[in-house]
Write an enzyme that holds these catalytic residues in place. Structure first.
Site, PDB file in Angstrom:
ATOM      1  N   GLU A  83     -67.639  46.256 -38.551  1.00 31.33           N
ATOM      2  CA  GLU A  83     -68.422  46.073 -39.773  1.00 31.33           C
ATOM      3  C   GLU A  83     -67.719  45.071 -40.678  1.00 31.33           C
ATOM      4  O   GLU A  83     -68.064  44.931 -41.844  1.00 31.33           O
ATOM      5  CB  GLU A  83     -68.689  47.401 -40.482  1.00 31.33           C
ATOM      6  CG  GLU A  83     -67.478  48.201 -40.866  1.00 31.33           C
ATOM      7  CD  GLU A  83     -67.847  49.465 -41.625  1.00 31.33           C
ATOM      8  OE1 GLU A  83     -68.492  49.342 -42.670  1.00 31.33           O
ATOM      9  OE2 GLU A  83     -67.463  50.552 -41.180  1.00 31.33           O
ATOM     10  N   CYS A 115     -69.319  52.524 -39.774  1.00 30.09           N
ATOM     11  CA  CYS A 115     -68.220  53.019 -38.933  1.00 30.09           C
ATOM     12  C   CYS A 115     -68.713  53.643 -37.633  1.00 30.09           C
ATOM     13  O   CYS A 115     -67.908  54.083 -36.813  1.00 30.09           O
ATOM     14  CB  CYS A 115     -67.380  54.035 -39.709  1.00 30.09           C
ATOM     15  SG  CYS A 115     -66.761  53.367 -41.254  1.00 30.09           S
ATOM     16  N   HIS A 237     -64.613  61.189 -37.473  1.00 31.16           N
ATOM     17  CA  HIS A 237     -64.393  59.931 -38.183  1.00 31.16           C
ATOM     18  C   HIS A 237     -63.554  60.250 -39.419  1.00 31.16           C
ATOM     19  O   HIS A 237     -63.847  61.198 -40.151  1.00 31.16           O
ATOM     20  CB  HIS A 237     -65.735  59.316 -38.584  1.00 31.16           C
ATOM     21  CG  HIS A 237     -65.604  58.189 -39.552  1.00 31.16           C
ATOM     22  ND1 HIS A 237     -64.772  57.126 -39.318  1.00 31.16           N
ATOM     23  CD2 HIS A 237     -66.169  57.970 -40.777  1.00 31.16           C
ATOM     24  CE1 HIS A 237     -64.829  56.297 -40.346  1.00 31.16           C
ATOM     25  NE2 HIS A 237     -65.663  56.788 -41.244  1.00 31.16           N
TER      26      HIS A 237
HETATM   27  N1  COA Z   1     -52.231  66.697 -55.756  1.00 30.04           N
HETATM   28  C1  COA Z   1     -53.007  67.086 -54.716  1.00 30.04           C
HETATM   29  N2  COA Z   1     -54.314  66.741 -54.585  1.00 30.04           N
HETATM   30  C2  COA Z   1     -54.845  65.945 -55.528  1.00 30.04           C
HETATM   31  C3  COA Z   1     -54.105  65.501 -56.648  1.00 30.04           C
HETATM   32  C4  COA Z   1     -52.742  65.907 -56.723  1.00 30.04           C
HETATM   33  N3  COA Z   1     -51.967  65.513 -57.741  1.00 30.04           N
HETATM   34  N4  COA Z   1     -54.915  64.751 -57.413  1.00 30.04           N
HETATM   35  C5  COA Z   1     -56.130  64.721 -56.814  1.00 30.04           C
HETATM   36  N5  COA Z   1     -56.081  65.448 -55.684  1.00 30.04           N
HETATM   37  C6  COA Z   1     -57.171  65.672 -54.719  1.00 30.04           C
HETATM   38  C7  COA Z   1     -58.507  65.943 -55.357  1.00 30.04           C
HETATM   39  O1  COA Z   1     -58.664  67.301 -55.755  1.00 30.04           O
HETATM   40  C8  COA Z   1     -59.457  65.545 -54.239  1.00 30.04           C
HETATM   41  O2  COA Z   1     -59.523  66.573 -53.297  1.00 30.04           O
HETATM   42  P1  COA Z   1     -60.933  67.238 -52.903  1.00 30.04           P
HETATM   43  O3  COA Z   1     -61.805  66.119 -52.419  1.00 30.04           O
HETATM   44  O4  COA Z   1     -60.572  68.202 -51.840  1.00 30.04           O
HETATM   45  O5  COA Z   1     -61.455  67.832 -54.152  1.00 30.04           O
HETATM   46  C9  COA Z   1     -58.718  64.364 -53.570  1.00 30.04           C
HETATM   47  O6  COA Z   1     -57.347  64.460 -53.985  1.00 30.04           O
HETATM   48  C10 COA Z   1     -59.244  63.004 -53.994  1.00 30.04           C
HETATM   49  O7  COA Z   1     -59.281  62.993 -55.400  1.00 30.04           O
HETATM   50  P2  COA Z   1     -60.490  62.342 -56.184  1.00 30.04           P
HETATM   51  O8  COA Z   1     -60.281  62.506 -57.626  1.00 30.04           O
HETATM   52  O9  COA Z   1     -61.796  62.822 -55.623  1.00 30.04           O
HETATM   53  O10 COA Z   1     -60.278  60.825 -55.748  1.00 30.04           O
HETATM   54  P3  COA Z   1     -61.066  59.545 -56.122  1.00 30.04           P
HETATM   55  O11 COA Z   1     -62.078  59.740 -57.178  1.00 30.04           O
HETATM   56  O12 COA Z   1     -60.025  58.551 -56.394  1.00 30.04           O
HETATM   57  O13 COA Z   1     -61.900  59.153 -54.785  1.00 30.04           O
HETATM   58  C11 COA Z   1     -62.677  58.892 -52.589  1.00 30.04           C
HETATM   59  C12 COA Z   1     -61.687  59.625 -53.491  1.00 30.04           C
HETATM   60  C13 COA Z   1     -62.501  59.343 -51.143  1.00 30.04           C
HETATM   61  C14 COA Z   1     -64.116  59.186 -53.019  1.00 30.04           C
HETATM   62  C15 COA Z   1     -62.395  57.365 -52.704  1.00 30.04           C
HETATM   63  O14 COA Z   1     -61.118  57.110 -52.216  1.00 30.04           O
HETATM   64  C16 COA Z   1     -63.396  56.496 -51.981  1.00 30.04           C
HETATM   65  O15 COA Z   1     -64.444  56.146 -52.546  1.00 30.04           O
HETATM   66  N6  COA Z   1     -63.076  56.077 -50.726  1.00 30.04           N
HETATM   67  C17 COA Z   1     -63.937  55.238 -49.933  1.00 30.04           C
HETATM   68  C18 COA Z   1     -65.166  55.947 -49.378  1.00 30.04           C
HETATM   69  C19 COA Z   1     -64.875  56.970 -48.347  1.00 30.04           C
HETATM   70  O16 COA Z   1     -63.835  56.988 -47.742  1.00 30.04           O
HETATM   71  N7  COA Z   1     -65.882  57.831 -48.098  1.00 30.04           N
HETATM   72  C20 COA Z   1     -65.776  58.906 -47.127  1.00 30.04           C
HETATM   73  C21 COA Z   1     -67.015  59.181 -46.348  1.00 30.04           C
HETATM   74  S1  COA Z   1     -67.469  57.821 -45.291  1.00 30.04           S
END
Ligand code: COA
Length: 391
Positions: A83, A115, A237
């Protein structure tokens, strides 16, 4: 309908990049608690491509050991899934075909659906092998995952290529017939042609993934698939490795199975070892999970393994594979360990400089800095053409 012919994955090899950015280094600059990356996302580091690396150089590096072991003669088809395409017209696999010295009597094509497309490539390859069991199909999943700087996705980047030979009487894995399928029109992640980084609705993408998992499981069951308890392991994935935990917990929950966190963690740890340090490799990710399982599990002879493939947008597929007795003799565990360990750590400034590096678009002759120590490199852009070289 089954023809009785055993078809599947005959060999599997992966390659990644020259550089690696530890999440600790990223945390130092984003101000995030490192535990968010290490525990919350389940990521320790991510592969970063050198200026002279791309999906072609990684694909050639991943596939070269397969050609060295099995020869080029029986490879009549190359299907490259990505992709992060480098050209709107020419299939990246044609460059790979040339770098590997494959026979001109071959077809080469590129597949895209976020993906997911490597799974389509495997399934299409199985169909070709059924038509001509003497041939081997080279399937390559190769991607460089990139999000905008300072976006939530930045911590979930990475890059890798997985190459597989699909053929009859495979020595690694037989692919079973029923597949559970799902397609839903959803805008959870996409990259318009004019952008070099993806757009993502992060939270929605997690929900879309879990909904697609429900869809594929329902269809898999209706197609006469195995009961859940038959599977010894599940390869998901992994855009970030904690996603595999979310997915497995969800699958167990909606099928009415007991969610035993310790058992989930022990099983999934075998599948996340490479993705934890390589990061998201889009099409390659679920097959990197498979590589990790094969390289780290105790004997899986005759055991059923589930593959859950998801591509935003969205298309998903669930199917089973069975480990062929004696498969361990054919693994590439040591080469895979070297591919991960040979990467050179870079600091945040060097990482951001590489991310900002854009290929010139003026059609002039532009040699690229020699950075990679790998076997293949993108040597120049000249007259709008990519010029690759082999060491
Ligand atoms: N200690 C431990 N865990 C922690 C933490 C800390 N200090 N701070 C945050 N976390 C955890 C959160 O609770 C969350 O866990 P949960 O999902 O089980 O609730 C996780 O870390 C991620 O935190 P979050 O605030 O949701 O992160 P974010 O807003 O920065 O975004 C994604 C996370 C995955 C949405 C972002 O990285 C993203 O958009 N990635 C690309 C898209 C993707 O990968 N999509 C997946 C499906 S294809």
């Amino acid at each position: 309908m089954s023809t009785g012919l055993a078809v599947g994955i005959h060999d599997l090899s992966f390659a990644t990049t020259e550089f690696v950015l530890p999440h600790l280094e990223l945390a130092g600059h984003t101000g995030a608690d490192p535990a968010k990356y290490h525990v919350g996302l389940g990521q320790r580091s991510m592969s970063i491509a050198a200026a002279d690396e791309d999906i072609v150089t990684m694909a050639a590096s991943a596939a070269a050991p397969l050609v060295a072991r099995w020869g080029a003669d029986r490879i009549r088809t190359v299907v490259l899934a990505t992709e992060t395409s480098i050209d709107q017209s020419k299939a990246a696999g044609v460059y790979v075909h040339s770098l590997l010295g494959l026979s001109p009597a071959a077809r080469v094509v590129e597949l895209k659906q976020a993906c997911y497309s490597a799974t389509a490539a495997v399934q299409f390859a199985l169909g070709l092998v059924h038509r001509n069991p003497g041939q081997l199909v080279l399937v390559i999943a190769t991607d460089v995952s990139r999000y905008d700087p300072d976006s939530p996705g930045e911590a979930t980047q990475g890059a890798a290529a997985v190459a597989m030979l699909v053929g009859a009487d495979p020595v690694l894995l037989r692919v079973e017939e029923p597949s559970g399928l799902s397609t839903v029109d959803v805008m959870d992640f996409w990259r318009p042609n004019y952008r070099s980084t993806a757009l993502v609705a992060g939270r929605e993408s997690v929900t879309a993934y879990l909904q697609a998992l429900e869809g594929v499981w329902k269809d898999y069951t209706e197609q006469g698939g195995r009961p859940l308890g038959d599977f010894r392991a599940f390869c998901y994935h992994q855009p970030f490795t904690k996603m595999a935990h979310k997915a497995h917990r969800h699958l167990l929950g909606f099928t009415g199975n007991v969610v035993d966190e310790d058992r989930i963690a022990a099983m999934l740890a075998l599948t996340t070892a490479y993705n934890e340090v390589v990061g998201n490799s889009y099409t390659a990710s679920v097959y990197l999970a498979l590589a990790s399982l094969l390289d780290h599990a105790d004997d899986l002879d005759g055991e059923a393994i589930a593959i859950a493939s998801y591509g935003s947008g969205s298309v998903a597929e669930f199917f089973g594979v069975t480990a062929v007795p004696g498969y361990r003799e054919h693994l590439r565990t040591e080469e895979h360990r070297r591919a991960v360990e040979r990467r050179r750590p870079i600091d945040f400034a060097a990482y951001r400089e590489l991310q900002a590096h854009a290929l010139p678009v003026d059609g002039g002759h532009h040699p690229l800095p020699r950075q990679t120590t790998g076997d293949y490199r993108l040597a120049a852009l000249s007259g709008h053409k990519r010029v690759y070289e082999r060491r």
